[in-house]
Write a protein that holds these residues in place. Structure first.
Motif, PDB file in Angstrom:
ATOM      1  N   ALA A  59      13.443  -1.777  -8.215  1.00  0.00           N
ATOM      2  CA  ALA A  59      12.816  -2.246  -6.946  1.00  0.00           C
ATOM      3  C   ALA A  59      11.350  -2.713  -6.835  1.00  0.00           C
ATOM      4  O   ALA A  59      10.720  -3.132  -6.025  1.00  0.00           O
ATOM      5  CB  ALA A  59      13.181  -1.473  -5.827  1.00  0.00           C
ATOM      6  N   LEU A  60      10.695  -2.423  -7.840  1.00  0.00           N
ATOM      7  CA  LEU A  60       9.319  -2.665  -8.269  1.00  0.00           C
ATOM      8  C   LEU A  60       8.635  -4.167  -7.764  1.00  0.00           C
ATOM      9  O   LEU A  60       7.840  -4.183  -7.074  1.00  0.00           O
ATOM     10  CB  LEU A  60       8.658  -2.106  -9.579  1.00  0.00           C
ATOM     11  CG  LEU A  60       7.244  -2.230  -9.727  1.00  0.00           C
ATOM     12  CD1 LEU A  60       6.584  -1.364  -8.986  1.00  0.00           C
ATOM     13  CD2 LEU A  60       6.914  -2.166 -11.076  1.00  0.00           C
ATOM     14  N   ALA A  61       9.613  -5.175  -8.017  1.00  0.00           N
ATOM     15  CA  ALA A  61       9.021  -6.230  -7.616  1.00  0.00           C
ATOM     16  C   ALA A  61       9.324  -6.830  -6.138  1.00  0.00           C
ATOM     17  O   ALA A  61       8.882  -7.810  -5.703  1.00  0.00           O
ATOM     18  CB  ALA A  61       9.655  -7.447  -8.625  1.00  0.00           C
TER      19      ALA A  61
ATOM     20  N   HIS B  83       0.708  -1.252  -0.012  1.00  0.00           N
ATOM     21  CA  HIS B  83       0.158   0.018   0.107  1.00  0.00           C
ATOM     22  C   HIS B  83       0.820   1.344  -0.041  1.00  0.00           C
ATOM     23  O   HIS B  83       0.295   2.369   0.370  1.00  0.00           O
ATOM     24  CB  HIS B  83      -0.880   0.040   0.929  1.00  0.00           C
ATOM     25  CG  HIS B  83      -1.912  -0.899   1.256  1.00  0.00           C
ATOM     26  ND1 HIS B  83      -2.890  -1.117   2.411  1.00  0.00           N
ATOM     27  CD2 HIS B  83      -1.982  -2.200   0.540  1.00  0.00           C
ATOM     28  CE1 HIS B  83      -3.624  -2.140   2.149  1.00  0.00           C
ATOM     29  NE2 HIS B  83      -3.368  -2.846   1.060  1.00  0.00           N
ATOM     30  N   LEU B  84       2.175   1.046  -0.169  1.00  0.00           N
ATOM     31  CA  LEU B  84       2.969   2.267   0.039  1.00  0.00           C
ATOM     32  C   LEU B  84       2.772   3.245  -1.300  1.00  0.00           C
ATOM     33  O   LEU B  84       2.772   2.813  -2.352  1.00  0.00           O
ATOM     34  CB  LEU B  84       4.726   1.641   0.062  1.00  0.00           C
ATOM     35  CG  LEU B  84       5.567   2.943   0.065  1.00  0.00           C
ATOM     36  CD1 LEU B  84       5.508   3.714   1.703  1.00  0.00           C
ATOM     37  CD2 LEU B  84       6.841   2.115  -0.204  1.00  0.00           C
TER      38      LEU B  84
ATOM     39  N   ILE C  65      -3.288   3.210  -2.295  1.00  0.00           N
ATOM     40  CA  ILE C  65      -3.362   4.834  -2.767  1.00  0.00           C
ATOM     41  C   ILE C  65      -3.795   4.838  -4.234  1.00  0.00           C
ATOM     42  O   ILE C  65      -3.155   4.220  -5.016  1.00  0.00           O
ATOM     43  CB  ILE C  65      -2.282   5.567  -2.326  1.00  0.00           C
ATOM     44  CG1 ILE C  65      -2.605   7.004  -2.295  1.00  0.00           C
ATOM     45  CG2 ILE C  65      -1.116   5.455  -3.175  1.00  0.00           C
ATOM     46  CD1 ILE C  65      -1.697   7.673  -1.722  1.00  0.00           C
ATOM     47  N   GLY C  66      -4.575   5.711  -4.791  1.00  0.00           N
ATOM     48  CA  GLY C  66      -4.876   6.036  -6.386  1.00  0.00           C
ATOM     49  C   GLY C  66      -4.328   7.490  -6.370  1.00  0.00           C
ATOM     50  O   GLY C  66      -3.993   8.283  -5.469  1.00  0.00           O
ATOM     51  N   TYR C  67      -4.086   7.666  -7.865  1.00  0.00           N
ATOM     52  CA  TYR C  67      -3.578   9.091  -8.173  1.00  0.00           C
ATOM     53  C   TYR C  67      -4.643   9.583  -9.186  1.00  0.00           C
ATOM     54  O   TYR C  67      -5.107   8.925  -9.804  1.00  0.00           O
ATOM     55  CB  TYR C  67      -2.086   8.976  -8.609  1.00  0.00           C
ATOM     56  CG  TYR C  67      -1.158   8.376  -7.507  1.00  0.00           C
ATOM     57  CD1 TYR C  67      -0.417   9.344  -6.415  1.00  0.00           C
ATOM     58  CD2 TYR C  67      -0.909   6.965  -7.562  1.00  0.00           C
ATOM     59  CE1 TYR C  67       0.083   8.735  -5.707  1.00  0.00           C
ATOM     60  CE2 TYR C  67       0.025   6.468  -6.502  1.00  0.00           C
ATOM     61  CZ  TYR C  67       0.617   7.375  -5.570  1.00  0.00           C
ATOM     62  OH  TYR C  67       1.263   6.748  -4.744  1.00  0.00           O
TER      63      TYR C  67
ATOM     64  N   SER D  35      -2.271  -3.946  -4.764  1.00  0.00           N
ATOM     65  CA  SER D  35      -0.968  -3.128  -4.768  1.00  0.00           C
ATOM     66  C   SER D  35      -1.148  -2.034  -5.350  1.00  0.00           C
ATOM     67  O   SER D  35      -1.711  -1.838  -6.494  1.00  0.00           O
ATOM     68  CB  SER D  35       0.139  -4.023  -5.182  1.00  0.00           C
ATOM     69  OG  SER D  35       1.448  -3.308  -5.217  1.00  0.00           O
ATOM     70  N   CYS D  36      -0.342  -0.926  -4.805  1.00  0.00           N
ATOM     71  CA  CYS D  36      -0.310   0.417  -5.597  1.00  0.00           C
ATOM     72  C   CYS D  36       1.320   0.836  -5.889  1.00  0.00           C
ATOM     73  O   CYS D  36       1.351   1.883  -6.430  1.00  0.00           O
ATOM     74  CB  CYS D  36      -0.864   1.484  -4.758  1.00  0.00           C
ATOM     75  SG  CYS D  36      -0.258   1.705  -3.260  1.00  0.00           S
TER      76      CYS D  36
END
Length: 592
Positions: A424-426, A249-250, A456-458, A391-392
């Protein structure tokens, strides 16, 4: 079957493109290989080639996971040997029988795949089928063994007398054991890569929690010893577990307050509610070596001071008995931050629909410290959000890339920070460090890292999107007319307007969080200071949304302390046609 094989292969390719979890990607490729193998068993040479290619991709992804399993097993062996002396004979015998079974499975799982080079098609097909069946069997066996290990860890044998039944030490001991069981269950192979991004993370938490269990047990009901353990280690570790649970959720938020870089203090409480309850809580906190925001700092800006206190807290306690709008506003901020929350109220208090968790009720107006004894421990050592809500991380990466422009073109440090973030995305654990590094590299960054209750959404590109937060009670005729006029104006000038009471998800507050995150504009009608509206304003302010406060005439004179310095635009009974109000909304919609 052919359609299934194609679909599985496509899913595996999509997962590879998204750079998702390596173990899960390997499993998807194994499933695709099994499907192609079924087709190849009838002599389809092309299907055989697809099965071999899919199993090759699975094997290419799997070795690192296999080495992680071997490393974790070696650490587990060390911990078991270290703890044998504290086990009773029956427990020791059970562990001694279990460990060789687990070791045999680990060895089988870490053997390299057999080479099929130089074999004819028929022999290669037979070898491939044997490997595929072995993989499926081994996966099931490992899952069963780790499930058995989980059940064994829930009730460990510990040396010395146990804390007295019903004591606080016994309660804290049980809660820490639940934290350990949660981390272990989350780290099991059937759920994810054992490292959950970084192999040492889950294991490190389990080992530290195991040692904390031993030390809490050894306190034997000594309250002073227990409080020292809590202040020095237990609260810190519980906070780490909660952050770990929300690792997917970061995200980045742009709070409306100026203070940045606030670090959570595991020994700090935040309270919002009636002063009498706060006084009781202050006495409780002093006994438990907990810091507490009992009094505002002299000369401090109230909104900034409250934000700092809340952002620093490990646990936020809200008393909703008096339906104080500031309390609900700060609940919204806490939900967006990801702060652990304890909601309390006098018996008979009705909770608004947007409250996303249970409320603990006390029996009379004079809440006793014993009430906090139980419920604060439950909240302090609990995990309210256990992941699994999506996941965000990828959306945050896209947002970071957009936020870095155009500065990244001339800032080499920022470009490198973005490269590290992509790599680092994975890995959610490394991703947090990379995101923090990016935020530091972004000159004058307005962002803070948050791990909210939900991903979180953007705001997306395209048409402006205005989320309208207001009380929708039919008896508020002027408010309803105003809403309709605002929606019509939005349609006229190309702004999508979304009502806050139209929830897409079954969980209303989650839907509101999503809409708030995606909105380019948030219009908040504070008429009557509806608790849900105030909570939703807290969410918007935590995210730093472009917002406009409005309200029926008189609302602007009664703003609660956190927003008292902000402008609230009033409208009269005529609503949209009342004076300059229409122009205010039109100028708000024109902002980009």
């Amino acid at each position: 079957m052919q359609a299934v094989a194609y679909e599985l292969s496509n899913l595996a390719r999509e997962a590879d493109g998204l750079r998702g979890d390596a173990i899960e990607r390997a499993r998807t490729w194994w499933d695709a290989a099994m499907a192609w193998d079924d087709l190849g068993s009838a002599g389809d040479v092309r299907a055989l080639a697809e099965a071999e290619a899919a199993s090759g991709k699975a094997n290419a992804l799997d070795p690192s996971g296999r080495s992680d399993i071997a490393a974790l097993f070696a650490q587990l062996q060390g911990e078991v040997e270290h703890g044998k002396c504290d086990m009773d004979p029956v427990r020791r015998a059970g562990i001694e029988q279990f460990m060789p079974r687990l070791e045999a499975s680990v060895k089988r799982g870490t053997e390299p795949a057999r080479s099929t080079e130089g074999l004819d098609d028929e022999t290669r097909l037979a070898a491939l089928r044997e490997d595929l069946l072995e993989n499926v069997t081994l996966r099931g066996e490992m899952d069963r063994l780790f499930t058995e290990m989980l059940s064994r860890t829930k009730d460990p044998t510990l040396a010395g007398p146990a804390p007295p039944a019903g004591s606080r030490a016994a309660r804290v001991l049980a809660q820490v054991q639940e934290l350990k069981a949660f981390v272990m269950a989350d780290a099991m192979p059937m759920h994810a890569d054992l490292g959950l991004g970084k192999p040492g993370t889950a294991w490190d938490l389990m080992v530290r929690l195991g040692r904390l269990v031993t030390d809490v047990h050894a306190s034997a009901g000594d309250e002073d010893a227990l409080i020292r353990l809590e202040a020095d280690r237990a609260r810190t570790l519980a906070n780490e577990v909660r952050r770990y649970a929300r690792r997917e959720h970061l995200g980045l938020a742009r709070p409306v307050w100026s203070q940045r870089g606030i670090v959570v203090d595991p020994n700090t409480l935040f309270f919002s509610g009636p002063a009498a309850v706060g006084s009781t809580l202050a006495h409780y906190a002093a006994r438990r070596r907990l810091l507490f925001n009992a009094r505002p700092r002299a000369g401090a800006d109230i909104a900034e001071a409250r934000w700092i206190d809340l952002a620093r807290a490990n646990l936020a306690i809200f008393d909703i008995s008096e339906r104080d709008p500031q309390v609900f506003y700060e609940i919204g901020v806490a939900l967006g931050l990801g702060t652990e929350i304890l909601l309390v109220a006098r018996a008979g208090t009705a909770a608004p629909f947007d409250i996303a968790q249970n409320v603990c009720y006390y029996d009379d107006g004079n809440v006793a410290a014993a009430f906090f004894d139980q419920h604060i421990d439950e909240a302090m050592y609990g995990v309210q959000v256990m992941g699994g809500q999506g996941s965000c991380l990828e959306a945050t990466l896209v947002f970071a890339e957009q936020s870095a422009q155009p500065a990244a073109a001339s800032d080499s440090r920022l470009r490198i920070a973005l490269q590290l973030l992509r790599k680092a995305l994975a890995d959610p654990i490394q991703y947090r460090a990379a995101l923090n590094n990016f935020n530091s590299a972004l000159s004058g960054s307005p962002f803070v890292l948050v791990t909210p209750r939900w991903p979180i959404g953007y705001t997306q590109g395209g048409r402006p999107r205005c989320f309208i937060v207001m009380p929708f009670a039919q008896e508020l005729e002027a408010t309803q007319r105003t809403y309709r006029a605002i929606a019509d104006e939005g349609t006229r000038i190309g702004v999508d307007t979304i009502r806050g009471d139209v929830a897409v998800r079954q969980e209303i507050i989650h839907s509101i969080w999503e809409e708030t995150g995606q909105a380019s504009h948030v219009l908040v009608d504070l008429t009557g200071f509806n608790p849900n509206v105030c909570l939703e304003l807290g969410l918007a302010d935590l995210l730093g949304k472009n917002s406009l406060l409005i309200g029926l005439a008189g609302t602007e004179t009664r703003l609660f302390p956190n927003i008292a310095k902000r402008r609230c635009h009033p409208y009269g009974e005529r609503g949209w046609d009342d004076g300059q109000f229409a122009g205010v909304v039109q100028r708000f919609f024109a902002q980009r």
